[in-house]
Motif scaffolding. Sequence first.
Motif, PDB file in Angstrom:
ATOM      1  N   THR A 146       0.850  -1.187   0.000  1.00  0.00           N
ATOM      2  CA  THR A 146       0.000   0.000   0.000  1.00  0.00           C
ATOM      3  C   THR A 146       0.885   1.235   0.000  1.00  0.00           C
ATOM      4  O   THR A 146       2.054   1.179   0.420  1.00  0.00           O
ATOM      5  N   ASN A 147       0.367   2.339  -0.473  1.00  0.00           N
ATOM      6  CA  ASN A 147       1.128   3.587  -0.512  1.00  0.00           C
ATOM      7  C   ASN A 147       0.995   4.324   0.819  1.00  0.00           C
ATOM      8  O   ASN A 147      -0.116   4.499   1.341  1.00  0.00           O
ATOM      9  N   ALA A 148       2.133   4.733   1.343  1.00  0.00           N
ATOM     10  CA  ALA A 148       2.163   5.505   2.594  1.00  0.00           C
ATOM     11  C   ALA A 148       2.801   6.862   2.321  1.00  0.00           C
ATOM     12  O   ALA A 148       3.843   6.947   1.667  1.00  0.00           O
ATOM     13  N   LYS A 149       2.193   7.913   2.853  1.00  0.00           N
ATOM     14  CA  LYS A 149       2.739   9.269   2.691  1.00  0.00           C
ATOM     15  C   LYS A 149       3.511   9.626   3.954  1.00  0.00           C
ATOM     16  O   LYS A 149       2.942   9.713   5.042  1.00  0.00           O
ATOM     17  N   PRO A 171       4.510  -2.791   3.046  1.00  0.00           N
ATOM     18  CA  PRO A 171       3.650  -3.975   3.111  1.00  0.00           C
ATOM     19  C   PRO A 171       2.298  -3.648   3.724  1.00  0.00           C
ATOM     20  O   PRO A 171       2.202  -2.881   4.686  1.00  0.00           O
ATOM     21  N   LYS A 172       1.268  -4.238   3.135  1.00  0.00           N
ATOM     22  CA  LYS A 172      -0.091  -4.014   3.624  1.00  0.00           C
ATOM     23  C   LYS A 172      -0.376  -4.953   4.791  1.00  0.00           C
ATOM     24  O   LYS A 172      -0.080  -6.146   4.724  1.00  0.00           O
ATOM     25  N   SER A 173      -0.952  -4.416   5.869  1.00  0.00           N
ATOM     26  CA  SER A 173      -1.246  -5.235   7.050  1.00  0.00           C
ATOM     27  C   SER A 173      -2.491  -4.696   7.742  1.00  0.00           C
ATOM     28  O   SER A 173      -3.134  -3.751   7.271  1.00  0.00           O
ATOM     29  N   THR A 178       0.628   1.879  12.514  1.00  0.00           N
ATOM     30  CA  THR A 178       1.877   1.440  13.141  1.00  0.00           C
ATOM     31  C   THR A 178       2.959   1.247  12.093  1.00  0.00           C
ATOM     32  O   THR A 178       4.109   1.685  12.280  1.00  0.00           O
ATOM     33  N   ASP A 179       2.621   0.593  10.974  1.00  0.00           N
ATOM     34  CA  ASP A 179       3.604   0.351   9.918  1.00  0.00           C
ATOM     35  C   ASP A 179       4.097   1.669   9.317  1.00  0.00           C
ATOM     36  O   ASP A 179       5.287   1.812   9.003  1.00  0.00           O
TER      37      ASP A 179
END
Length: 284
Positions: A146-149, A171-173, A178-179
């Motif tokens: 997944t995309n995280a900003k 990674p998608k969770s 938290t990730d």
Amino acid sequence: MFFMSGKNSKKAKRNGVFAAVWLLLILILIIVFLVKKDDFAANLKSTNFFERVVGSTPEFLQNYETKKKDNKSNGLLDVDVAPVPGQKETQDPGTYDLDDLTSEQEAAAQSQEKPEQESAKPAEKQEEKTAVEEKAPEKPKPAATTNAKLFFVQVDADGNVNRKSVVRQIPKSDSPLTDTIKALLAGPLDSEKSMSLIPPGTRLLSATVRDGIAALNFSEQFEFNSIGADGYRGQLMQIVFTATEFATVESVQFLIEGQRKDYIGSGEDVWMWIGSPYTRSSFN
């Protein structure tokens, strides 16, 4: 005279009948002889009839050759066997040698077994192929991402600290907040051309969200920043802007080792308030 004449007439008729009978018998014998002349000649020659009776065998009988009878003869009449329509002609089997017959039977048995063995080979290969496919380890499926900003900082030529955001795949969770915060604590990549003001070694101990407030619990390293006031302000800004990218988070309450503190800092002149939640507007 008349009586004698009648008697002679009857006798003449009787003699005529006998003569006719003998003539008929002779004709029958001649016909039989012509039909069976080969058998008569063969019997006369094989029994030496003339040699025993006369003392010598006539020349024509010595030169006579017995004709060979056809194998299909029944001994009485010669019969030509016509082939049955639709049936292949077969030869007279005659006699066989026992060794030859055994060899032919073994060859026939081997010829029947060979196709069965050959037909079994593809099945064996198919079974081996299936076994190999079953033993082959399954390739691991690629992990979902997944995309995280993430928010880092840049320092311009005048020494001003500016906020910079980057988008990174993680990674998608089931715990995306938290990730994402852990990815922020790990620091920027070289390709992202930015820096982090969060103190090195800082760890996220826990993260909970309730009523739009994210309570983020950090290790004690988060409490001290060697850069000073700009460093404290910068590290809080990075955490708040990154956490509030989630729709469920409106503000961030900072905790240190599970405790809610009023300040972080290294002394009376260098400190930063953390006793209440921070929002994005706190950094305007």
